[in-house]
Write an enzyme that holds these catalytic residues in place. Sequence first.
Site, PDB file in Angstrom:
ATOM      1  N   GLU A  31       0.847  -1.200   0.000  1.00 35.96           N
ATOM      2  CA  GLU A  31       0.000   0.000   0.000  1.00 35.96           C
ATOM      3  C   GLU A  31       0.884   1.251   0.000  1.00 35.96           C
ATOM      4  O   GLU A  31       1.885   1.313   0.728  1.00 35.96           O
ATOM      5  CB  GLU A  31      -0.888  -0.031   1.242  1.00 35.96           C
ATOM      6  N   HIS A  32       0.500   2.219  -0.835  1.00 34.12           N
ATOM      7  CA  HIS A  32       1.270   3.459  -1.017  1.00 34.12           C
ATOM      8  C   HIS A  32       2.685   3.173  -1.525  1.00 34.12           C
ATOM      9  O   HIS A  32       3.616   3.940  -1.270  1.00 34.12           O
ATOM     10  CB  HIS A  32       1.297   4.295   0.273  1.00 34.12           C
ATOM     11  N   THR A  33       2.827   2.073  -2.204  1.00 33.30           N
ATOM     12  CA  THR A  33       4.121   1.749  -2.815  1.00 33.30           C
ATOM     13  C   THR A  33       4.101   2.040  -4.315  1.00 33.30           C
ATOM     14  O   THR A  33       5.153   2.219  -4.913  1.00 33.30           O
ATOM     15  CB  THR A  33       4.450   0.250  -2.629  1.00 33.30           C
ATOM     16  N   LEU A 131     -12.490   0.673  -3.052  1.00 29.52           N
ATOM     17  CA  LEU A 131     -12.462  -0.450  -4.004  1.00 29.52           C
ATOM     18  C   LEU A 131     -12.291   0.044  -5.437  1.00 29.52           C
ATOM     19  O   LEU A 131     -12.509  -0.690  -6.392  1.00 29.52           O
ATOM     20  CB  LEU A 131     -13.749  -1.280  -3.876  1.00 29.52           C
ATOM     21  N   GLU A 166      -6.985  10.765 -14.000  1.00 32.86           N
ATOM     22  CA  GLU A 166      -7.263  10.943 -12.563  1.00 32.86           C
ATOM     23  C   GLU A 166      -6.439  12.129 -12.017  1.00 32.86           C
ATOM     24  O   GLU A 166      -6.932  12.929 -11.235  1.00 32.86           O
ATOM     25  CB  GLU A 166      -6.919   9.641 -11.834  1.00 32.86           C
ATOM     26  N   ASP A 178      -4.590   0.940  -9.315  1.00 35.63           N
ATOM     27  CA  ASP A 178      -6.030   0.696  -9.449  1.00 35.63           C
ATOM     28  C   ASP A 178      -6.418   0.429 -10.905  1.00 35.63           C
ATOM     29  O   ASP A 178      -7.155  -0.516 -11.204  1.00 35.63           O
ATOM     30  CB  ASP A 178      -6.828   1.905  -8.936  1.00 35.63           C
ATOM     31  N   TYR A 228      -3.387  12.417   0.584  1.00 34.13           N
ATOM     32  CA  TYR A 228      -2.752  11.497  -0.374  1.00 34.13           C
ATOM     33  C   TYR A 228      -1.650  12.241  -1.136  1.00 34.13           C
ATOM     34  O   TYR A 228      -0.510  11.785  -1.218  1.00 34.13           O
ATOM     35  CB  TYR A 228      -3.804  10.957  -1.351  1.00 34.13           C
TER      36      TYR A 228
END
Length: 399
Positions: A31-33, A131, A166, A178, A228
């Site tokens: 995560e966050h990698t 998700l 995005e 994602d 973020y």
Amino acid sequence: MQDIRVSFQQLFSSSASLVVQSPGRINLIGEHTDYNNGFVLPAAIDKCVQVAIAKRTDGTIHMHAIDLQESVIVPVIAMQPHATSWVNYIIGVVVQVQKYNTSKSGSNASHEIDKGFDICIQGDIPIGAGLSSSAAVECAVIFALNEMYQLGLTTMQMALMTQQSEHEFAGVKCGIMDMFASLHGKSNQVILLDCGSLQHSYYPLDLKDYQIILFDTQIKHALASSEYNTRRMECEQGVGVLQQKYPSIKTLRDASKQQVEQCLAPKNNDAKNAISDKVYQRCKYVVDEIERVQLAVKDLLAGDIKAFGQKMYETHEGLSKLYEVSCRELDILVNAVKDNPHVLGARMMGGGFGGCTINIIKKSKVQAIIHQVAEVYAQQTAHTLKVHQVKIAQGTHIK
Ligand code: GLA
């Protein structure tokens, strides 16, 4: 979900030429990698977005969100971010396609996409649950445009273009995970993605007597996207300092734990660099997590789900204490299962500040554990727990 072809016909009084379905995703670990060029281990799920689409000729895009019962019409030229967020997931992608067309044949060439199209969307991915419902919309839209206008894009190009969309239209400087997972998912397989080289491999997920359950906090704190982007900046700041001593370090992926200690730990960090302790903590978490994913994949291959689950708990600890992207509600959900011998691993999933935890729970105990966690959550928060049981499913495809 309704039959989207029927809805399209009712809305636009014509037939859809194409229906595309694109899934949400889970992430087992890593995560966050992604925006630090590290590893992630996501999978597409059996909750999805569908779009139905057909060409127009008058230079406008007519969009309808079936679940929200909202319609928006915009001219297809010179589009800017829109006040309605779901609209941006469509038009942001169109702008990327327009840029791609221009890069291939110049701005004076005429492109069919500029004549516009009708599109309606629907889905069953819970919004704000972490998700990746927005990535699923973007991926469905680009896949449909690629097909309808015969653009010849690869799924990798589509992932990169939707990521850019995005950034520009939703204002979140997200990584590639994602979109990549939504476009490249395969049934029953997790994807180990190297976000630096974009090389990836698939592994069957065999959890034996265990299954994945998502506990949904049902909240999304407003600071999610600003924090973020701040995390991303903090990582870049850390890289800036590491580079002074080790010029070959371009991202945190290139840095070792020792280098992080040596250059960023408060006791070694001289006044000249003046980075905060926070920057050290962020970088420490990321470098640990990049290593953890690689070890966790070895656990999976060795069939050691217990060791895998333990690493999920470690990830949560890092995300909560060092990276500071968890929140009270997520911590309550992880703490509620931590000492339960039938839960091998649990952690917050996705960007953080709300959304879901991902849990590996013994199949025969799932109902009892859901009951117990729901009770704890109701007692300690003002919210009701929601539970999602997901299966690992195929990536974006034509329906
Ligand atoms: C969000 C972003 C992803 C990734 C995760 C955290 O889902 O969109 O790119 O950074 O957060 O791992």
